[in-house]
Design a protein around this motif. Sequence first.
Motif, PDB file in Angstrom:
ATOM      1  N   GLY A  81      -1.105  15.299   0.634  1.00  0.00           N
ATOM      2  CA  GLY A  81      -1.247  16.493   1.012  1.00  0.00           C
ATOM      3  C   GLY A  81      -0.188  17.817  -0.569  1.00  0.00           C
ATOM      4  N   GLY A  82      -0.146  16.610  -1.907  1.00  0.00           N
ATOM      5  CA  GLY A  82       0.643  16.689  -3.091  1.00  0.00           C
ATOM      6  C   GLY A  82       1.379  16.594  -3.271  1.00  0.00           C
ATOM      7  N   GLN A  83       2.314  15.930  -2.518  1.00  0.00           N
ATOM      8  CA  GLN A  83       3.267  15.983  -2.095  1.00  0.00           C
ATOM      9  C   GLN A  83       3.611  14.455  -2.581  1.00  0.00           C
ATOM     10  N   THR A  84       4.899  13.724  -3.499  1.00  0.00           N
ATOM     11  CA  THR A  84       4.379  12.827  -3.981  1.00  0.00           C
ATOM     12  C   THR A  84       5.493  12.030  -2.906  1.00  0.00           C
ATOM     13  N   LYS A  85       5.534  10.857  -1.824  1.00  0.00           N
ATOM     14  CA  LYS A  85       5.947   9.911  -1.358  1.00  0.00           C
ATOM     15  C   LYS A  85       6.328   8.599  -1.921  1.00  0.00           C
ATOM     16  N   TRP A  86       5.661   8.656  -2.860  1.00  0.00           N
ATOM     17  CA  TRP A  86       6.137   6.605  -3.497  1.00  0.00           C
ATOM     18  C   TRP A  86       5.599   6.818  -4.436  1.00  0.00           C
ATOM     19  N   SER A  87       6.283   5.866  -6.033  1.00  0.00           N
ATOM     20  CA  SER A  87       5.456   6.219  -6.970  1.00  0.00           C
ATOM     21  C   SER A  87       6.226   5.099  -7.819  1.00  0.00           C
ATOM     22  N   VAL A  88       5.669   4.429  -8.651  1.00  0.00           N
ATOM     23  CA  VAL A  88       5.957   3.301  -9.623  1.00  0.00           C
ATOM     24  C   VAL A  88       5.372   3.177 -10.930  1.00  0.00           C
ATOM     25  N   GLU A  89       6.139   3.000 -12.057  1.00  0.00           N
ATOM     26  CA  GLU A  89       5.498   2.993 -13.718  1.00  0.00           C
ATOM     27  C   GLU A  89       3.613   1.547 -13.253  1.00  0.00           C
ATOM     28  N   TRP A  90       2.754   2.381 -13.539  1.00  0.00           N
ATOM     29  CA  TRP A  90       2.654   1.950 -13.921  1.00  0.00           C
ATOM     30  C   TRP A  90       1.843   1.126 -14.934  1.00  0.00           C
ATOM     31  N   GLU A  91       1.896  -0.370 -14.817  1.00  0.00           N
ATOM     32  CA  GLU A  91       1.930  -1.137 -16.445  1.00  0.00           C
ATOM     33  C   GLU A  91       0.667  -1.747 -16.140  1.00  0.00           C
ATOM     34  N   ALA A  92       0.305  -2.110 -17.017  1.00  0.00           N
ATOM     35  CA  ALA A  92      -1.208  -2.804 -17.576  1.00  0.00           C
ATOM     36  C   ALA A  92      -0.786  -4.344 -17.029  1.00  0.00           C
ATOM     37  N   ASP A  93      -2.389  -4.713 -16.404  1.00  0.00           N
ATOM     38  CA  ASP A  93      -2.857  -5.623 -15.754  1.00  0.00           C
ATOM     39  C   ASP A  93      -1.761  -5.973 -14.813  1.00  0.00           C
ATOM     40  N   VAL A  94      -1.357  -5.155 -13.919  1.00  0.00           N
ATOM     41  CA  VAL A  94      -0.682  -5.911 -13.074  1.00  0.00           C
ATOM     42  C   VAL A  94      -1.986  -4.985 -11.289  1.00  0.00           C
ATOM     43  N   TRP A  95      -1.945  -5.765 -10.465  1.00  0.00           N
ATOM     44  CA  TRP A  95      -2.648  -5.498  -9.661  1.00  0.00           C
ATOM     45  C   TRP A  95      -2.123  -5.111  -8.529  1.00  0.00           C
ATOM     46  N   HIS A  96      -2.077  -3.602  -8.639  1.00  0.00           N
ATOM     47  CA  HIS A  96      -1.598  -3.093  -7.023  1.00  0.00           C
ATOM     48  C   HIS A  96      -2.644  -2.864  -5.678  1.00  0.00           C
ATOM     49  N   ASN A  97      -2.010  -3.182  -4.840  1.00  0.00           N
ATOM     50  CA  ASN A  97      -3.386  -3.713  -3.706  1.00  0.00           C
ATOM     51  C   ASN A  97      -2.252  -2.343  -2.213  1.00  0.00           C
ATOM     52  N   VAL A  98      -3.530  -2.124  -1.918  1.00  0.00           N
ATOM     53  CA  VAL A  98      -3.133  -0.730  -0.753  1.00  0.00           C
ATOM     54  C   VAL A  98      -4.087  -0.729  -0.032  1.00  0.00           C
ATOM     55  N   ALA A  99      -3.043  -0.159   1.080  1.00  0.00           N
ATOM     56  CA  ALA A  99      -3.507   0.083   2.082  1.00  0.00           C
ATOM     57  C   ALA A  99      -3.527   0.972   3.071  1.00  0.00           C
ATOM     58  N   TYR A 100      -4.014   2.783   3.227  1.00  0.00           N
ATOM     59  CA  TYR A 100      -3.803   3.500   3.855  1.00  0.00           C
ATOM     60  C   TYR A 100      -3.804   3.798   5.506  1.00  0.00           C
ATOM     61  N   GLU A 101      -2.363   3.946   5.746  1.00  0.00           N
ATOM     62  CA  GLU A 101      -2.340   2.881   7.112  1.00  0.00           C
ATOM     63  C   GLU A 101      -2.749   5.184   7.978  1.00  0.00           C
ATOM     64  N   ILE A 102      -4.422   5.426   8.478  1.00  0.00           N
ATOM     65  CA  ILE A 102      -4.123   6.414   9.309  1.00  0.00           C
ATOM     66  C   ILE A 102      -4.701   6.324   9.967  1.00  0.00           C
ATOM     67  N   ASP A 103      -3.965   7.283  11.155  1.00  0.00           N
ATOM     68  CA  ASP A 103      -4.151   7.900  12.473  1.00  0.00           C
ATOM     69  C   ASP A 103      -5.245   8.701  12.650  1.00  0.00           C
ATOM     70  N   PHE A 104      -5.939   9.096  12.664  1.00  0.00           N
ATOM     71  CA  PHE A 104      -7.083  11.092  12.960  1.00  0.00           C
ATOM     72  C   PHE A 104      -6.740  11.163  14.208  1.00  0.00           C
ATOM     73  N   THR A 105      -5.852  10.476  15.185  1.00  0.00           N
ATOM     74  CA  THR A 105      -5.403  10.839  16.598  1.00  0.00           C
ATOM     75  C   THR A 105      -4.495  11.685  16.364  1.00  0.00           C
ATOM     76  N   ALA A 106      -3.335  11.098  16.158  1.00  0.00           N
ATOM     77  CA  ALA A 106      -1.644  10.891  15.661  1.00  0.00           C
ATOM     78  C   ALA A 106      -1.605  12.397  14.114  1.00  0.00           C
TER      79      ALA A 106
END
Length: 351
Positions: A166-191
């Motif tokens: 919702g536009g609010q930062t919940k987590w952040s990290v320095e975005w360095e070059a040549d680093v793979w950031h693996n991400v999964a959004y855990e979304i519960d559309f019911t809850a």
Amino acid sequence: MKFHILSGLVAQVLSVSAGTIIWDGRFNDFTSSADLNKWSWGNQVGPYQYYIHGSSAVSAYVNLSPSYKNPADAGSKQGAKITLDNTAYWNGQNMRRTELIPQTTAAINKGKVYYHFSLMRKDVNAPATTREHQIAFFESHFTELKSGWLSGAPGISDTLLRWCVGGQTKWSVEWEADVWHNVAYEIDFTANTVGFWHSTGSAPLTRKVAPVSASTSSNGADWHVGVLELPRSGYPDSDEDYYWSGVYIETGDITTSVAGPGLAPVDPPASSSVVPVPSSTRAPVSSTTLATSTTKAQSSTTSSAAPVSTTPSGCTASQWSQCDGNNFTGCKSCAAPYTCKYINDWYSQCV
């Protein structure tokens, strides 16, 4: 010695066991990015809708290569390089953007699902730190990654990669070059909740943020695999490249292995050298309304049983937001002094 080998195998099995892929966007069936041109509104084929891009050939904005993927991603034959250049303006907008949208009738907006992808940048054609970039976002922007200076924030630049709800930062990290950031959004559309999983390199995903309340609004055809850059006066365009790997959506238990469901990691898991930035040192998140993008609900020619929803009553859309279009169910009145401008049958925008 046998104990150590057995322990390693058990750990590998635990990290690999997972759910079921319900949409696969890992580019494994593509010969080149030119295959994206096979999709059109009249010929909705392949895993992606391809229409949010500039006026040049597809190879100006999307390119595929085994060298573009995370080396630990055994489930992908190749990765994608998504580019913003000085032609990457779509439908006369002043925002640069190159985005792919899942083409599927799968229930990617129902129950609990996990949206997976890996993202990397290089020093060559690096994303500008002086502009806001919205990455891997939904139409309503209930969750997304962001990089660069946030619109309306103090200062000139920002070097963080952020996860926002919702536009609010919940987590952040320095975005360095040549680093793979693996991400999964855990979304519960019911809850109506969303959580965040992350790792770097070949390390298994771990949950960084437990599910938080969110307005999980999606019609199943509005997740944008790519980037939207907000304009900023006085800062000229420069070419920017974003590298993507392991894009898929699953249901059931989460796959924590970067390799993908049912596969062993190519590289042994390694601890991340990237340290999240404490909230006390983060730049303030802008309260400026975020620009939204277009979506396209599933055509009646492909599904005669599309879900029916109603437009929210009493709501207004902000500047740059979508305000009308075929099957659009969001706010259709623009906040003053903006008016709803017709772009095409699928998209009108508050300007």
